[in-house]
Design an enzyme around this catalytic site. Sequence first.
Site, PDB file in Angstrom:
ATOM      1  N   GLY A  10      10.224  37.401  64.751  1.00 22.84           N
ATOM      2  CA  GLY A  10       9.157  36.397  64.632  1.00 22.84           C
ATOM      3  C   GLY A  10       8.048  36.919  63.737  1.00 22.84           C
ATOM      4  O   GLY A  10       6.854  36.689  64.001  1.00 22.84           O
ATOM      5  N   TYR A 141       5.968  26.263  78.468  1.00 26.01           N
ATOM      6  CA  TYR A 141       5.686  27.547  77.798  1.00 26.01           C
ATOM      7  C   TYR A 141       5.186  28.561  78.838  1.00 26.01           C
ATOM      8  O   TYR A 141       5.672  29.693  78.912  1.00 26.01           O
ATOM      9  CB  TYR A 141       4.629  27.309  76.723  1.00 26.01           C
ATOM     10  CG  TYR A 141       3.989  28.534  76.114  1.00 26.01           C
ATOM     11  CD1 TYR A 141       4.714  29.410  75.324  1.00 26.01           C
ATOM     12  CD2 TYR A 141       2.621  28.798  76.306  1.00 26.01           C
ATOM     13  CE1 TYR A 141       4.105  30.517  74.747  1.00 26.01           C
ATOM     14  CE2 TYR A 141       2.014  29.896  75.737  1.00 26.01           C
ATOM     15  CZ  TYR A 141       2.759  30.753  74.960  1.00 26.01           C
ATOM     16  OH  TYR A 141       2.154  31.852  74.385  1.00 26.01           O
TER      17      TYR A 141
END
Length: 319
Positions: A10, A141
């Site tokens: 990422g 999340y």
Amino acid sequence: MNEDIILVIGSNGQLGSVLTRELQKVHGHDNVIASDLYVDSCFSGLFEILDATKITDIQRIVKQYSVTQIYHLAAILSAKGEEKPLSTWNLNIKMMLNVFEAARFSTVNKVFFPSSIAVFGDKALLEQTPQSACLNPATVYGISKAAGENWAQYYHTNYGLDIRSIRYPGIIGHQSMPGGGTTDYALDIYHSAVRLESYSCFLKAETKLPMIFMDDAVRATVELMKAPKENIKIRTAYNLGAMSFDPSEITAEIKQTYPDFIVDYCPDSRQLIADKWPKSIDDSEARSDWGWKPEYNLTTMTTEMIEKLKEKYNTIKLK
Ligand code: AKB
């Protein structure tokens, strides 16, 4: 010399892009392998295309470079995650477990897995939220991060894998843009001010949230990962505090430089998320276990943000 070889998953993201550059400084430019779904043309260094939902791809890179540490930063954030809850859960959990499993059977001896203030919900004390407060996250999340914290602890207890984690507040930096978070307004607002535009805020003026300047967030991550193993007493994730403010306070601070700056308030669904998050964080464990201390407050961050963004926009104009 025993050099660490770092894999960042990422590396194009808001934190990933800045942290990768810092890790190159700390560990040596050629000891850091950045990875993401696509190449960032501005990036300089070793880079691999990586889809972390495929464990064999992670294993291939780990083996090829004899990776010793993984920083797994890829995730769908709070606001974006609510658009597609099931695929957010599947993606966040799959990537995280792939990283933990790939690490377990390899040369990897340390993993960084970011958590978030999103693990808390309205059952926690929302002022000076304690480290051990009840976790009842309201977003998918937050649920995936709370589960991730427990998995991190499980891998440490059962397999001895050294996984370390921080519950990040909203991160604000001039170097990169966030995507899909509830705290994103606190960065967008600086960009509008420096472009001499007005700003429409998606949170109410009095919505106080914990935030951290990018330089502090990066330093905290590096310091946590460098700390001696015996100092790491929390194997879920550490609370991390730096500053807390609401949209009216950041606006007032920006107005010191841009007195004509106009902000209006149009709360949307992100308001419901923010209302259940801590307003401030008790990070005494991070301070005592590995010496955490933030350097930036709202005033010093604002000075730096405005200065750096002005330079950025002037450079774009000159091109
Ligand atoms: C978000 O707003 O989703 C993130 C976070 C606090 O984890 N910035």
